[in-house]
Write a protein that holds these residues in place. Sequence first.
Motif, PDB file in Angstrom:
ATOM      1  N   MET A   1     -19.373 126.753 -15.225  1.00  0.00           N
ATOM      2  CA  MET A   1     -18.979 125.348 -15.331  1.00  0.00           C
ATOM      3  C   MET A   1     -19.235 124.818 -16.739  1.00  0.00           C
ATOM      4  N   ARG A   2     -20.375 125.165 -17.316  1.00  0.00           N
ATOM      5  CA  ARG A   2     -20.680 124.724 -18.676  1.00  0.00           C
ATOM      6  C   ARG A   2     -19.693 125.295 -19.682  1.00  0.00           C
ATOM      7  N   ASN A   3     -19.332 126.566 -19.526  1.00  0.00           N
ATOM      8  CA  ASN A   3     -18.403 127.206 -20.461  1.00  0.00           C
ATOM      9  C   ASN A   3     -16.991 126.656 -20.343  1.00  0.00           C
ATOM     10  N   ASN A   4     -16.638 126.087 -19.193  1.00  0.00           N
ATOM     11  CA  ASN A   4     -15.295 125.563 -18.977  1.00  0.00           C
ATOM     12  C   ASN A   4     -15.237 124.045 -18.989  1.00  0.00           C
ATOM     13  N   GLY A   5     -16.318 123.404 -19.407  1.00  0.00           N
ATOM     14  CA  GLY A   5     -16.326 121.948 -19.538  1.00  0.00           C
ATOM     15  C   GLY A   5     -16.244 121.214 -18.213  1.00  0.00           C
ATOM     16  N   VAL A   6     -16.826 121.804 -17.168  1.00  0.00           N
ATOM     17  CA  VAL A   6     -16.788 121.199 -15.838  1.00  0.00           C
ATOM     18  C   VAL A   6     -18.202 120.767 -15.463  1.00  0.00           C
TER      19      VAL A   6
ATOM     20  N   PRO B   1     -20.798 119.686 -12.324  1.00  0.00           N
ATOM     21  CA  PRO B   1     -20.901 119.753 -10.869  1.00  0.00           C
ATOM     22  C   PRO B   1     -20.758 118.385 -10.202  1.00  0.00           C
ATOM     23  N   HIS B   2     -20.966 117.309 -10.956  1.00  0.00           N
ATOM     24  CA  HIS B   2     -20.884 115.960 -10.398  1.00  0.00           C
ATOM     25  C   HIS B   2     -19.464 115.418 -10.378  1.00  0.00           C
ATOM     26  N   ASP B   3     -18.537 116.062 -11.076  1.00  0.00           N
ATOM     27  CA  ASP B   3     -17.158 115.595 -11.137  1.00  0.00           C
ATOM     28  C   ASP B   3     -16.364 116.258 -10.011  1.00  0.00           C
ATOM     29  N   ASP B   4     -16.104 115.521  -8.942  1.00  0.00           N
ATOM     30  CA  ASP B   4     -15.440 116.070  -7.765  1.00  0.00           C
ATOM     31  C   ASP B   4     -13.997 116.490  -8.042  1.00  0.00           C
ATOM     32  N   ASP B   5     -13.327 115.852  -8.981  1.00  0.00           N
ATOM     33  CA  ASP B   5     -11.931 116.172  -9.280  1.00  0.00           C
ATOM     34  C   ASP B   5     -11.772 117.219 -10.381  1.00  0.00           C
ATOM     35  N   ALA B   6     -12.864 117.668 -10.993  1.00  0.00           N
ATOM     36  CA  ALA B   6     -12.781 118.566 -12.141  1.00  0.00           C
ATOM     37  C   ALA B   6     -12.162 119.911 -11.775  1.00  0.00           C
ATOM     38  N   LEU B   7     -12.444 120.428 -10.608  1.00  0.00           N
ATOM     39  CA  LEU B   7     -11.934 121.746 -10.244  1.00  0.00           C
ATOM     40  C   LEU B   7     -10.444 121.752  -9.947  1.00  0.00           C
ATOM     41  N   LYS B   8      -9.855 120.595  -9.736  1.00  0.00           N
ATOM     42  CA  LYS B   8      -8.413 120.520  -9.468  1.00  0.00           C
ATOM     43  C   LYS B   8      -7.590 120.947 -10.685  1.00  0.00           C
ATOM     44  N   GLN B   9      -8.144 120.813 -11.886  1.00  0.00           N
ATOM     45  CA  GLN B   9      -7.401 121.175 -13.095  1.00  0.00           C
ATOM     46  C   GLN B   9      -7.146 122.682 -13.190  1.00  0.00           C
ATOM     47  N   PHE B  10      -7.926 123.486 -12.443  1.00  0.00           N
ATOM     48  CA  PHE B  10      -7.778 124.936 -12.507  1.00  0.00           C
ATOM     49  C   PHE B  10      -6.785 125.476 -11.481  1.00  0.00           C
TER      50      PHE B  10
END
Length: 106
Positions: free
Chosen positions: A86-91, A93-102
């Motif tokens: 997550m750190r390497n990909n700028g994500v 854990p608190h951002d619920d919508d962050a994983l949608k970009q992948f």
Amino acid sequence: NGVSPHDDDAFDKFNKLSSVPMSRRTPELRSTDIENILNWLRNKGEDDIANDPTGEFRKLESMLPRKPGQTPEDRARAMEGALDWMRNNGVSPHDDDALKQFGKLP
């Protein structure tokens, strides 16, 4: 990958291979993260503010599935690996919508 040792242009095909992802954090920092996560796992619920001030460990714990027979050390390594990714990909854990970009995984 469709490369034969007898191909004259085999070297050119190797130039098209993608890179291997590397962690941006040092092994010492990653080891410290594992120790901190393991400490939090062992003392979960007791002084969470001191053991997990950002709340990242609690959030990762709720996101990652448990494996049968998983030891606390294995769990800490899995959580650290996810946190490192997550750190390497700028994500966060608190951002619920962050994983949608992948997108979706196959």
